[in-house]
Scaffold this active site. Structure first.
Site, PDB file in Angstrom:
ATOM      1  N   SER A   1       6.923  -0.633  10.015  1.00 35.35           N
ATOM      2  CA  SER A   1       5.535  -0.479   9.573  1.00 35.35           C
ATOM      3  C   SER A   1       5.385   0.903   8.973  1.00 35.35           C
ATOM      4  O   SER A   1       6.029   1.858   9.430  1.00 35.35           O
ATOM      5  CB  SER A   1       4.601  -0.614  10.786  1.00 35.35           C
ATOM      6  OG  SER A   1       3.335  -0.082  10.480  1.00 35.35           O
TER       7      SER A   1
ATOM      8  N   MET B   1       0.849  -1.196   0.000  1.00 36.32           N
ATOM      9  CA  MET B   1       0.000   0.000   0.000  1.00 36.32           C
ATOM     10  C   MET B   1       0.888   1.252   0.000  1.00 36.32           C
ATOM     11  O   MET B   1       0.472   2.322   0.430  1.00 36.32           O
ATOM     12  CB  MET B   1      -0.929  -0.005   1.208  1.00 36.32           C
ATOM     13  CG  MET B   1      -1.881  -1.218   1.171  1.00 36.32           C
ATOM     14  SD  MET B   1      -3.422  -0.950   2.024  1.00 36.32           S
ATOM     15  CE  MET B   1      -2.852  -0.724   3.681  1.00 36.32           C
TER      16      MET B   1
ATOM     17  N   HIS C   1       9.541  -3.589   3.243  1.00 37.07           N
ATOM     18  CA  HIS C   1       9.051  -3.833   1.874  1.00 37.07           C
ATOM     19  C   HIS C   1      10.221  -4.139   0.938  1.00 37.07           C
ATOM     20  O   HIS C   1      10.138  -5.026   0.091  1.00 37.07           O
ATOM     21  CB  HIS C   1       8.332  -2.587   1.335  1.00 37.07           C
ATOM     22  CG  HIS C   1       7.068  -2.241   2.048  1.00 37.07           C
ATOM     23  ND1 HIS C   1       6.945  -1.117   2.839  1.00 37.07           N
ATOM     24  CD2 HIS C   1       5.869  -2.856   2.087  1.00 37.07           C
ATOM     25  CE1 HIS C   1       5.718  -1.068   3.328  1.00 37.07           C
ATOM     26  NE2 HIS C   1       5.045  -2.105   2.894  1.00 37.07           N
TER      27      HIS C   1
END
Ligand code: PAF
Length: 281
Positions: free
Chosen positions: A185, A30, A37
């Protein structure tokens, strides 16, 4: 590295690659990309020929409209981050491209979705299944890479691919942490200075709790973890469950399963952080 906004263009590129026998690795995201990531993208590059990363803030998985509104979006910075690793296509579609019509499919994941995130974020996993199944249909990957931080999401996605008989291998990837232990996060960037300073207590407490497993009951460890984190003025535990790692159902004792994981969700003000620890595997 090429940015693609439409399904048509994406599928054209992918079918060309497949004609040459190339294997597609897919990392759905997202955006608001961090080192976690990038680790998924690097793993995808090691295990496939062509890497596709999607950047799409999926509205159907947010059960809280404020959370959707404040979800960080910065495509330029994400592209910069991706330029440091091997990534062939970035699929960054608009909402209408992913959902030309409303998706009213209702998945049924049974007990997997009635606990933890599923319990506290009703509808969340249905939205995740909607978007991931659509993205899988669009990208047709051989392998898809997901972080273990979202432990329950991984179980749901495995169940979804099985239910829909999708020929995609789901590859789990270890949690990537900041130096002080905080699980990476996209939401970390929303923390205030004081919240950010105290948030590593979550991971620290989970790691420390592993030392008590040998001589403390499941209930005892649960209480110790909850009390230690709730004692911090910036943090409040929403849930901490010690579960069977396959079924995600709470266990009452350490002999109940050969795979036991502690999963936690903690509020730092309005920001919700999740993490987990493997007690037994
Ligand atoms: O984990 C996430 O970032 C999202 O839930 C995902 C898998 C990209 C679906 O929107």
């Amino acid at each position: 590295m090429q940015v693609v906004n439409t399904v048509e263009k994406l599928q054209h590129q992918i079918s060309e690659a497949k004609k040459s026998g190339l294997k597609i690795g897919f990392v759905p995201t997202m955006g608001a990309l961090h080192e976690g990531h990038l680790t998924l993208v690097k793993k995808a590059a090691n295990e496939s020929d062509i890497v596709v990363v999607s950047i799409f803030v999926n509205p159907t998985q947010f059960n809280n409209s404020k959370d959707l509104e404040r979800y960080p979006r910065d495509l330029e910075t994400d592209l910069e981050a991706l330029s440091t690793v091997k990534c062939d296509y970035i699929f960054a579609p608009a909402v209408d491209e992913v959902y030309p019509e409303e998706d009213d499919r209702q998945f049924n994941f049974g007990d997997l979705e009635t606990v933890m995130e599923g319990k506290f974020r009703p509808g969340h996993f249905n939205g995740v299944a909607q978007v991931v199944s659509r993205l899988f249909d669009m990208v047709t990957p051989d392998k898809a890479f997901f972080g273990l931080k979202d432990f329950q999401q991984l179980a749901i996605i495995r169940a979804m691919t099985k239910q829909l008989s999708m020929p995609v291998e789901i590859v789990p990837c270890d949690i990537v942490r900041e130096k002080d232990g905080l699980a990476m996060s996209s939401r970390n960037m929303l923390l205030s200075e004081a919240q950010r300073k105290n948030a590593p207590l979550i991971a620290r407490t989970l790691v420390e709790s592993c030392n008590f497993v040998a001589d403390t009951s499941v209930q005892g460890v649960k209480k110790q973890v909850e009390d230690a984190i709730n004692a911090d003025t910036e943090l409040e535990v929403e849930y901490f469950e010690i579960v069977d790692g396959y079924t995600l159902q709470a266990v009452d004792n350490w002999d109940e399963s050969n795979y036991i994981v502690g999963c936690i969700a903690v509020f730092a003000g309005e920001i919700r952080l999740i993490d987990n620890v493997t007690y037994k595997l």
